[in-house]
Design an enzyme around this catalytic site. Structure first.
Site, PDB file in Angstrom:
ATOM      1  N   SER A  30       0.835  -1.200   0.000  1.00 34.18           N
ATOM      2  CA  SER A  30       0.000   0.000   0.000  1.00 34.18           C
ATOM      3  C   SER A  30       0.869   1.249   0.000  1.00 34.18           C
ATOM      4  O   SER A  30       2.075   1.174   0.231  1.00 34.18           O
ATOM      5  CB  SER A  30      -0.907   0.003   1.233  1.00 34.18           C
ATOM      6  OG  SER A  30      -1.767  -1.108   1.169  1.00 34.18           O
ATOM      7  N   SER A  32       1.699   5.451  -1.652  1.00 36.18           N
ATOM      8  CA  SER A  32       1.813   6.174  -2.920  1.00 36.18           C
ATOM      9  C   SER A  32       2.843   5.554  -3.861  1.00 36.18           C
ATOM     10  O   SER A  32       2.702   5.644  -5.083  1.00 36.18           O
ATOM     11  CB  SER A  32       2.170   7.638  -2.644  1.00 36.18           C
ATOM     12  OG  SER A  32       3.381   7.704  -1.918  1.00 36.18           O
ATOM     13  N   ALA A  86       7.806   1.424   1.829  1.00 36.84           N
ATOM     14  CA  ALA A  86       8.272   1.464   3.225  1.00 36.84           C
ATOM     15  C   ALA A  86       8.437   2.916   3.642  1.00 36.84           C
ATOM     16  O   ALA A  86       8.611   3.801   2.794  1.00 36.84           O
ATOM     17  CB  ALA A  86       9.596   0.716   3.365  1.00 36.84           C
ATOM     18  N   GLY A 100       0.575   4.217   6.121  1.00 37.08           N
ATOM     19  CA  GLY A 100      -0.792   4.214   5.592  1.00 37.08           C
ATOM     20  C   GLY A 100      -1.734   3.361   6.430  1.00 37.08           C
ATOM     21  O   GLY A 100      -2.910   3.238   6.116  1.00 37.08           O
ATOM     22  N   GLU A 106      -0.038  -6.077   5.179  1.00 40.24           N
ATOM     23  CA  GLU A 106       1.235  -6.092   4.434  1.00 40.24           C
ATOM     24  C   GLU A 106       2.169  -7.170   4.986  1.00 40.24           C
ATOM     25  O   GLU A 106       2.848  -7.861   4.227  1.00 40.24           O
ATOM     26  CB  GLU A 106       1.899  -4.716   4.514  1.00 40.24           C
ATOM     27  CG  GLU A 106       1.165  -3.667   3.684  1.00 40.24           C
ATOM     28  CD  GLU A 106       1.643  -2.255   3.952  1.00 40.24           C
ATOM     29  OE1 GLU A 106       1.449  -1.402   3.089  1.00 40.24           O
ATOM     30  OE2 GLU A 106       2.205  -1.985   5.034  1.00 40.24           O
TER      31      GLU A 106
HETATM   32  C1  5RP Z   1       1.447   1.536   4.427  1.00 38.74           C
HETATM   33  C2  5RP Z   1       2.917   1.460   4.253  1.00 38.74           C
HETATM   34  C3  5RP Z   1       3.481   2.159   3.069  1.00 38.74           C
HETATM   35  O1  5RP Z   1       4.146   1.213   2.283  1.00 38.74           O
HETATM   36  C4  5RP Z   1       4.456   3.201   3.542  1.00 38.74           C
HETATM   37  O2  5RP Z   1       3.774   4.090   4.406  1.00 38.74           O
HETATM   38  C5  5RP Z   1       5.067   3.972   2.371  1.00 38.74           C
HETATM   39  O3  5RP Z   1       4.116   4.806   1.780  1.00 38.74           O
HETATM   40  P1  5RP Z   1       4.496   5.802   0.604  1.00 38.74           P
HETATM   41  O4  5RP Z   1       4.895   4.954  -0.560  1.00 38.74           O
HETATM   42  O5  5RP Z   1       3.235   6.590   0.364  1.00 38.74           O
HETATM   43  O6  5RP Z   1       5.631   6.675   1.094  1.00 38.74           O
HETATM   44  O7  5RP Z   1       3.621   0.858   5.011  1.00 38.74           O
HETATM   45  O8  5RP Z   1       1.051   0.850   5.591  1.00 38.74           O
END
Ligand code: 5RP
Length: 229
Positions: A30, A32, A86, A100, A106
Site C-alpha cells: 500500500s 503512494s 516502506a 498508511g 502487508e
Molecule cells: C502503508 C505502508 C506504506 O508502504 C508506507 O507508508 C510507504 O508509503 P508511501 O509509498 O506513500 O511513502 O507501510 O502501511
C-alpha cells in the site's frame, strides 16, 4: 533534477521488470509508491496475464481503476512476487512500515510471498529505524489506553493515537486503531523491540519488518540502488 515522484516511478518500473516470467499472482502493498507501481502496470501488457492480491482498500481502489484483476489472498495457494513500499529502510533491509495503516495485511502478505521486494525513493534510507518516523503499532480498540501504557513501559516510548484529518481516531481496514510510538532513540536492535511489543496483549501488529524483504529498489536521482538481503 529528479523529483521524488519521478524516483517513485523509476523504482516502480525497475520492479515491474523483475516480475518473474512464470509469475501468475502478484501482491500489492500500500501507499503512494505502490500506486506508482500500479500506474506502471496499467501501461504494461504484463498485467493481462497476472492477478493481484491487494493489502488495503486504498490500493484495491487504485488497482481497480487501473483495470487490474484482483484475487482474494485466501483464494490463492501462493503469491509469486510482492511489491511494497516502506517508510524507512535500514542497511540490513529491515523496514519501518505502517504510514498508511496497512501494516498487518502487508506483513501477512510479506511472509506468504515467494519474493517480497520494496520500492522507494531516496528519502526512505536511514542508518537505523525510527530515525525519522514514529513506530506504528496496530492495536485492538478494546483497552487501547491500557495497551498504550504497557507499550510506553515496555519500550520507553510515547504512544499517540493516530487521528484522521477530521480529528477522529483513524481506523484500519481491520477495524482497529493505530498508535504511533515515538521512540526515545533510533533502534539498535529492531528485532528486540518487535519481540517486546508483540508480547503485549491487544497489540495486533508492529510496523517493524525484520528480515522479511528480499530486495529493495531505491531510486536515487536517475539511478536505482539495489539492496539485497
Ligand atoms: C502503508 C505502508 C506504506 O508502504 C508506507 O507508508 C510507504 O508509503 P508511501 O509509498 O506513500 O511513502 O507501510 O502501511
Amino acid at each position: 533534477m529528479t523529483t521524488v515522484e519521478e524516483e517513485k516511478a523509476l523504482a516502480a518500473r525497475y520492479a515491474l521488470e523483475r516480475i518473474p516470467s512464470d509469475a501468475r499472482i502478484v501482491g500489492l502493498g500500500s501507499g503512494s509508491t505502490v500506486e506508482a507501481f500500479v500506474r506502471e502496470l496499467r501501461r504494461s501488457d504484463l498485467s493481462k496475464r497476472l492477478r493481484f492480491v491487494p493489502t488495503s482498500s486504498q490500493i484495491e481502489e487504485a488497482a481497480l481503476r487501473a483495470g487490474l484483476e484482483l484475487v482474494d489472498i485466501d483464494h490463492v495457494e501462493t503469491v509469486d512476487f510482492t511489491v511494497d513500499g516502506a517508510d524507512e529502510i535500514d542497511p540490513n533491509l529491515n523496514l519501518l512500515k505502517g504510514g498508511g495503516g496497512a501494516l498487518t495485511r502487508e506483513k501477512v502478505l510479506a511472509v506468504n510471498s515467494d519474493v517480497y521486494v520494496i520500492i522507494a525513493d531516496h528519502r526512505k534510507l536511514v542508518r537505523s529505524l525510527c530515525s525519522t518516523h514514529a513506530l506504528p503499532v496496530e492495536v485492538l480498540r478494546y483497552g487501547r489506553t491500557h495497551v498504550a501504557r504497557l507499550i510506553a513501559e515496555a519500550v520507553n516510548g510515547i504512544p499517540e493515537l493516530r487521528l484522521t484529518r477530521f480529528g477522529i481516531p483513524f481506523t484500519t481496514d481491520n477495524g482497529n486503531y493505530v498508535l504511533d510510538v515515538t521512540m526515545p532513540e533510533p533502534l539498535e536492535d529492531p528485532e528486540a523491540t518487535l519481540t517486546q511489543l508483540k508480547l503485549i496483549p491487544g497489540v495486533v501488529e508492529v510496523g517493524l519488518f525484520v528480515g522479511l524483504a528480499d530486495e529493495a529498489y531505491v531510486a536515487e536521482g536517475r539511478e536505482v540502488r539495489v539492496i539485497s538481503s
